[in-house]
Structure formats: C-alpha cells, structure tokens
Design a protein around this motif. Structure first.
Motif, mmCIF file in Angstrom:
data_model
loop_
_atom_site.group_PDB
_atom_site.id
_atom_site.type_symbol
_atom_site.label_atom_id
_atom_site.label_comp_id
_atom_site.label_asym_id
_atom_site.label_seq_id
_atom_site.Cartn_x
_atom_site.Cartn_y
_atom_site.Cartn_z
ATOM 1 N N TRP A 61 0.741 -1.368 0.036
ATOM 2 C CA TRP A 61 -0.065 -0.196 -0.073
ATOM 3 C C TRP A 61 0.913 1.279 0.078
ATOM 4 O O TRP A 61 0.458 2.292 -0.521
ATOM 5 N N HIS A 62 2.146 1.135 0.652
ATOM 6 C CA HIS A 62 3.010 2.215 0.330
ATOM 7 C C HIS A 62 3.452 2.648 -0.945
ATOM 8 O O HIS A 62 3.462 3.659 -1.443
ATOM 9 N N GLY A 63 3.421 1.754 -1.958
ATOM 10 C CA GLY A 63 3.704 1.903 -3.342
ATOM 11 C C GLY A 63 2.464 2.440 -3.922
ATOM 12 O O GLY A 63 2.700 3.170 -4.938
ATOM 13 N N THR A 64 1.215 1.948 -3.502
ATOM 14 C CA THR A 64 0.104 2.481 -3.962
ATOM 15 C C THR A 64 0.205 3.905 -3.882
ATOM 16 O O THR A 64 -0.421 4.701 -4.738
ATOM 17 N N LEU A 65 0.269 4.333 -2.427
ATOM 18 C CA LEU A 65 0.434 5.781 -2.281
ATOM 19 C C LEU A 65 1.402 6.805 -3.028
ATOM 20 O O LEU A 65 0.953 7.801 -3.468
ATOM 21 N N LEU A 66 2.505 6.314 -3.187
ATOM 22 C CA LEU A 66 3.556 6.637 -4.091
ATOM 23 C C LEU A 66 2.740 6.794 -5.401
ATOM 24 O O LEU A 66 3.287 7.774 -6.217
ATOM 25 N N LEU A 107 -5.424 0.676 -7.004
ATOM 26 C CA LEU A 107 -5.545 -0.072 -5.708
ATOM 27 C C LEU A 107 -5.759 -1.686 -5.932
ATOM 28 O O LEU A 107 -5.387 -2.332 -4.871
ATOM 29 N N ILE A 108 -5.321 -2.195 -7.143
ATOM 30 C CA ILE A 108 -5.188 -3.657 -7.384
ATOM 31 C C ILE A 108 -3.898 -4.004 -6.714
ATOM 32 O O ILE A 108 -3.582 -5.165 -6.269
ATOM 33 N N ASN A 109 -2.764 -3.258 -6.585
ATOM 34 C CA ASN A 109 -1.518 -3.552 -6.030
ATOM 35 C C ASN A 109 -1.505 -3.816 -4.553
ATOM 36 O O ASN A 109 -0.739 -4.580 -4.130
ATOM 37 N N ILE A 110 -2.549 -3.344 -3.843
ATOM 38 C CA ILE A 110 -2.588 -3.428 -2.561
ATOM 39 C C ILE A 110 -2.972 -4.940 -2.269
ATOM 40 O O ILE A 110 -2.382 -5.569 -1.342
#
Length: 523
Positions: free
Chosen positions: A177-182, A405-408
């Motif tokens: 989810w860190h990657g999704t925020l970035l 969001l899929i990445n989460i």
C-alpha cells in the motif's frame, strides 16, 4: 484523402476525394491553415490549441518512451531468462522492429493526423462492412492500453522509491500500500501539470529531453569508472536460464519482454496530432527521431550496465527488488551515491508520466468524441478557456487511481496491468499495418500524406507485422516455471478481459451509437 461520409451512408464508410475542388471549396480552404485543412479532410474541426513544434514534440516522444531508464529498472526479467545474450541481441531485434513499426504508423499519421490514431486509421483502411466493428475494438484496446501505459512508469517510480527506502533504512518494512500511495502521488502531479500548467508542457518537454540525455552521462560515467568490469565474452556470449525453462530458445524469447517494454508509448506523438503545428510532417519525424535517439542511448546504457554489473546472483537477490539499485551500490560502494543515481531514474519516471497522461487523455477524448465510450458527451467536452479536454484528463486519472488499488491486494495482478501496456499497444499497432498491407497487395489507390516510405513501404510493413506478432506471443509466457499463483503471468487474462469488455459494450450500446469516426464538418 479518406473521410467518413456518415451523413450519406449512415456509417463510417471510407470514401476518397478525386483531388479536384470547386472554386467555392478552394476559396474556403484558402482561409484555413494547412493543419486545419488536414484535420478537416478527416471530417474533424479544430478544438485544441496547437502549441507543439518539432523540438518540443521530439522531447515529448523521447521522454515518453525514455528507453534506457525503464530498461535499467526492468533488468531482472532479461537477466533471469537469457542473461546478457537475451538483453543485447533482444534489444537489437526490438530496436529494428520498433523502427519499422514507427515508420509504418508514421505513414498513417501523415495521412490522417488525428488524436484518434490507431482506431481512426483502422476505420479508414478497413473494408466497409467491417470498418465499424474493427475500429470499435481497436479504439477500446487503445484507450485501455494507454491507461495501462500511464500506470507503468508511475508504478515503477513509486516502487523504486520503496527500493531506496529498503536500501537506506534497515528497519523499513516493504508494504504494497506504500507503493500505491506513491503511485497516487505521481498520478496527481501529472494531472495538475496537464490541467493547470499545460501551456508550459512544451517547454518542459524540451527541458526534459536535455535532462534525459544529460542524466545518461551522469549515471553512465561514474558507473563505468568505479565498477569492476566484466569481459566482452561475458557481455556478448553469456547465457543464463534461471527461470526454469529447459529450452534455451524459449528462455531467450521470454526475456524479450525486458527489451520490448521500453520500446512502447512512442505513438503518443500521434495522439497529440491536433496540438502540433505541421502535424503531417512533424509527427512521423518525431516518431522516427525519438526511436533513433532512444535506441542509441538505451543500447549504450545496456552495454555499460552489463560490463559493470558485478555478480548477477547478487543483483537478482537484492532486497530492494530492483537489480539496478544493487548494481549502482556495488559500483559506487556508497548508499548515498547509489540513491542519487537512482533518483535520476525516479525523476525520469515522473516526467514520463506527464507526457503519457497527456497522450492517454487525448486518446480517451478522441474516442469519446466519436461516441465510443459511455457518457461520451461529457468526456468529449473541451474546456474553452484552456482549450483542453479536462474531463478526459480527470476520467483517465480516476481510472488510474482505481487500477492502483489492485496493487494493494496482489502485486502480480497489477504487474499484469503493466504488462498489458505492451501487448495491447502492439495489438493496436499491428491492426492498421495489416490493413495497410492488404490495400497495398490489392493495388488500391492510397492517398498518402507528405511523409511516406515509398517503394520499400510494403517490406517495412511486413517486417513490422512479423516482429509484433512474434514478440506479443511470448509476452503471455510466465517468467519462471513451475507456475504458481505468485508468478503466474496474468497478462493473457487481462488482455482477454479487454476484448470481452469491448464486445459486451458494443452489443449493449455501441452498435446503436457508434458509427465510426464522426464527420463533424463537410470536406
């Protein structure tokens, strides 16, 4: 030149003028610029401001593709399947294949310079009975492919930042989810630039072209100078098959993905056609020059990395998730120096997203203008104050945030979205080229624009088709075997899903409202 006589035929049937204008038509067209005339021949009226010239569009196309930066970020796939042999010779194949494809599409961009690009050319070249359905499918695949193309550098930029956190902070725990925020932050920045600072984008693209070339040397020189060097034998003959494939040929072909991915997105210039001065000439020139420039930079960087990479196993085992971070760290022996070098890759990913967002939104806007999407009237709206398709930009950004969001939940599933960018764009490239070849083989009269290939056109087209089909086939293969839920290549599933969505949407509402590229003005 082909237009679409919707009023007369009731659908997008290509018709060709005889090249003779009446006196009234001649006097009317004298009042129009050459760009407006070219657009009018496609039945479209000018709505966007033309603010790009050759240098700004060259910068746009070059940084959009940014070959050496994504190549550096995605080394792992090629190192696992084929090693240096796959990377070096696969890169050469992808370079010439892409150059032939760009030349083929350059002819079409010169013939019909509209933001619709591939689906418009398919409608122009298709047999009348298949024109609407083929252009519909091509349009849907193009729109979705471009959204995936925007997601790719944004995702890479965000996760590379996470890799730097892993390198510099041993206490950092990698969270999806860190990657999704970035990823979200990069998308938001690109939206702000594309809406509120769009008038500066041509200048930014010229500046980014200089930075793109400058960073190449800033990263290359210290890496080559500081790192211990491999032999030429290693770089040009070492073969690695670490993915579990028993057949070395298949392993080499699977490793092509690393070289093919950086050579996508270059058609973005075509989707900006209605904002480029002298688009009939500038667009194809920009396509060709950007590939020649990026191809040279990418190959130089690849050779330098292979000579300077140190231990392959150490690079692949890096906890950062990106071998290039470990390569820079081994070369410099300093986390700070490696971080500074990798930040150049991150900045390139961000800059690339700016241009990709512009191209993706114009593609979405063009297809909505022709009633190809749900709520087309709203999506096709152009903000008169800014002369921009602001709604299309926001819709594109909204879809990207949903994809993020899929990445989460599953990184492999989101990686399939990234993989979709390549295989889906390749599909949109091959469709109009196949139709162009069919017309050439039949001996049909084709009204080319001022930029064309001449006698060698057919052979260039054929080579492009073989390259695109061959490369696309292996993009559906898993990178490692045996296949598990974690390493399964979901690209095939996602790609098939795109076609299912396009067919369902066509039979539910598209066949009632979509008549091919709409003729907005009389020719």
């Amino acid at each position: 030149m082909g237009v679409y006589d919707v009023e007369k035929h009731g659908h997008a049937t290509p018709v060709f003028d005889d090249g003779v204008d009446t006196c009234s038509e001649t006097s009317r067209k004298v009042q129009l610029s050459s760009d407006a005339q070219a657009l009018q021949r496609q039945g479209k009226r000018p709505q966007l401001k033309r603010q790009f010239g050759f240098m700004s569009m060259l910068g746009f196309s070059t940084t959009l593709m940014a070959t050496w930066e994504p190549l550096a970020a995605l080394l792992q796939g090629g190192l696992v399947n084929g090693g240096p042999v796959s990377l070096v010779y696969g890169y050469i194949l992808c370079f010439f294949g892409t150059l032939a494809t760009a030349a083929s599409l350059g002819e079409l961009a010169s013939m019909a310079p509209t933001s619709g690009g591939q689906y418009h050319w398919v409608a122009l070249l298709s047999p009348p009975g298949a024109s609407i359905r083929l252009s519909w499918v091509t349009g849907w695949v193009t729109v979705i492919a471009w959204m995936a193309a925007v997601a790719s550098p944004a995702f890479l930029g965000g996760t590379i930042i996470q890799g730097l956190l892993v390198l510099n902070d041993e206490s950092y725990v990698f969270q999806r989810w860190h990657g999704t925020l970035l990823f979200t932050a990069i998308v938001v920045v690109s939206v702000c630039v594309n809406i509120f600072a769009i008038k500066y984008l041509p200048h930014l693209e010229t500046l980014m072209l200089l930075l793109h070339v400058g960073m190449f040397f800033l990263l290359l020189i210290p890496m080559v100078y500081l790192a211990p060097q491999h032999s030429a034998e290693f770089v040009f003959t070492d073969f690695e098959s670490l993915g579990g494939w028993n057949n070395n040929g298949i392993a080499w072909c699977v490793g092509l993905m690393t070289s093919a991915f950086p050579f996508t997105g270059w058609d973005g210039a075509a989707h900006m056609s209605e904002e480029i001065e002298n688009a009939e000439v500038i667009v194809p020139r920009s396509l060709m020059m950007s590939i020649l420039l990026n191809g040279a930079l990418g190959f130089g960087f690849l050779i330098a990395v292979l000579f300077s990479m140190g231990d392959i196993q150490a690079a692949l085992a890096t906890p950062t998730g990106y071998p290039i971070i470990e390569i820079f760290y081994q070369a410099t022996g300093s986390k700070k120096a490696a971080t500074a070098m990798v930040c150049g890759l991150v900045s390139s990913a961000v800059f690339s997203t700016l241009g990709l967002m512009a191209s993706a939104s114009r593609t979405t806007w063009a297809f909505a203008r022709d009633n190809g999407l749900p709520f087309s009237d709203r999506i096709a709206h152009v903000d008169q104050k800014r002369a921009l398709p602001v709604t299309a930009v926001m819709v594109t950004a909204g879809m990207l945030l949903l994809l993020g969001l899929i990445n989460i939940g599953n990184t492999a599933a989101f990686s399939a979205i990234v993989g979709l960018a390549t295989v889906a764009l390749y599909f949109t490239y091959v469709m109009p080229i196949i139709l162009l070849v069919m017309r050439r083989l039949r001996g049909d009269s084709i009204h080319f624009g001022p930029w064309r290939l001449g006698r060698c056109g057919l052979w260039v087209n054929l080579f492009s088709i073989v390259y695109l089909v061959f490369t696309s086939f292996f993009m559906f293969f898993p990178s490692t075997i045996p296949v598990t839920a974690e390493n399964f290549n979901w690209t095939s599933v996602v790609f098939l899903g795109v076609f299912v969505i396009s067919f369902i949407s066509y039979w539910t509402y598209g066949r009632r409202v979509y008549k091919g590229p709409v003729k907005e003005v009389a020719d």
